[in-house]
Design an enzyme around this catalytic site. Structure first.
Site, PDB file in Angstrom:
ATOM      1  N   ARG A  27      -7.179  -5.272 -60.330  1.00  0.00           N
ATOM      2  CA  ARG A  27      -7.608  -6.149 -61.424  1.00  0.00           C
ATOM      3  C   ARG A  27      -9.060  -6.585 -61.300  1.00  0.00           C
ATOM      4  O   ARG A  27      -9.667  -6.985 -62.293  1.00  0.00           O
ATOM      5  CB  ARG A  27      -6.648  -7.333 -61.559  1.00  0.00           C
ATOM      6  N   GLU A  52       0.754 -10.913 -45.113  1.00  0.00           N
ATOM      7  CA  GLU A  52       1.789 -11.799 -44.592  1.00  0.00           C
ATOM      8  C   GLU A  52       2.716 -11.059 -43.631  1.00  0.00           C
ATOM      9  O   GLU A  52       3.089 -11.578 -42.590  1.00  0.00           O
ATOM     10  CB  GLU A  52       2.591 -12.393 -45.758  1.00  0.00           C
TER      11      GLU A  52
END
Length: 183
Positions: free
Chosen positions: A66, A103
């Site tokens: 994006r 993560e």
């Protein structure tokens, strides 16, 4: 054109919030709804171009995917080149890569070795700043090629996830149009 409160509120209202996506407990900020509104999309680009038009920027770098949607039109508005930073194996010429932590694991970004020249003054553009890991890796790539990162610009900043602070530790200032809490 300096961003007015009314313009920023319009942008904020164009971004839909999706509860429990991509997993329970997450409130996802969907920038694609801003892209669906040509007035909001154009306004976001115009505000970023206005902010950086006299900053001496020589290249705009956008991160996959994006960041391309916002970085390329900002580069056009500034009259400078656009450089994509991509996932491994997506760029055809010689690249350098940077690994960064997620993560649960790691990921990697690449840039063409000839895309940034020593002394280039670079604006990094992405749709959203969360923890800052992707942008930190992007900054490292630019610096390895001799570029100077002037600033990092975002449409959305999830301000309580620590991205701004992470970038500040790297000497990078950031600017965002729309702040949201991360949760």
């Amino acid at each position: 054109m300096t961003a007015t409160a009314q313009q920023l509120e319009y942008l904020k209202n164009s971004i839909k919030s999706i509860q429990d996506y991509p997993k329970p407990g997450i409130l996802f900020r969907d920038v694609t709804s801003l892209l669906e509104d040509p007035k909001a999309y154009a306004l976001s680009i115009d505000l970023l171009v206005e902010r950086y038009k006299n900053a001496g920027i020589t290249k705009v770098v956008g991160t996959e995917a994006r960041g391309f949607l916002f970085g390329a039109p900002v580069a056009l508005g500034l009259g400078v080149g656009f450089v994509p930073v991509r996932k491994p194996g997506k760029l055809p010429r010689e690249t350098i890569s940077e690994t960064y932590d997620l993560e649960y694991g790691t990921d990697q970004l690449e840039i063409h070795v000839d895309a940034i020249k020593p002394g280039d003054k670079v604006l990094v553009v992405d749709d959203l700043l969360a923890t800052g890991g992707t942008i930190e890796a992007t900054v490292k790539l630019i610096r390895r090629l001799g570029g100077e990162v002037a600033d990092a610009a975002f449409i959305i900043n999830l301000f309580d996830l620590g991205g701004e602070q992470r970038l500040e530790k790297q000497g990078i200032t950031s600017y965002s149009l729309v702040p949201f809490p991360g949760h």
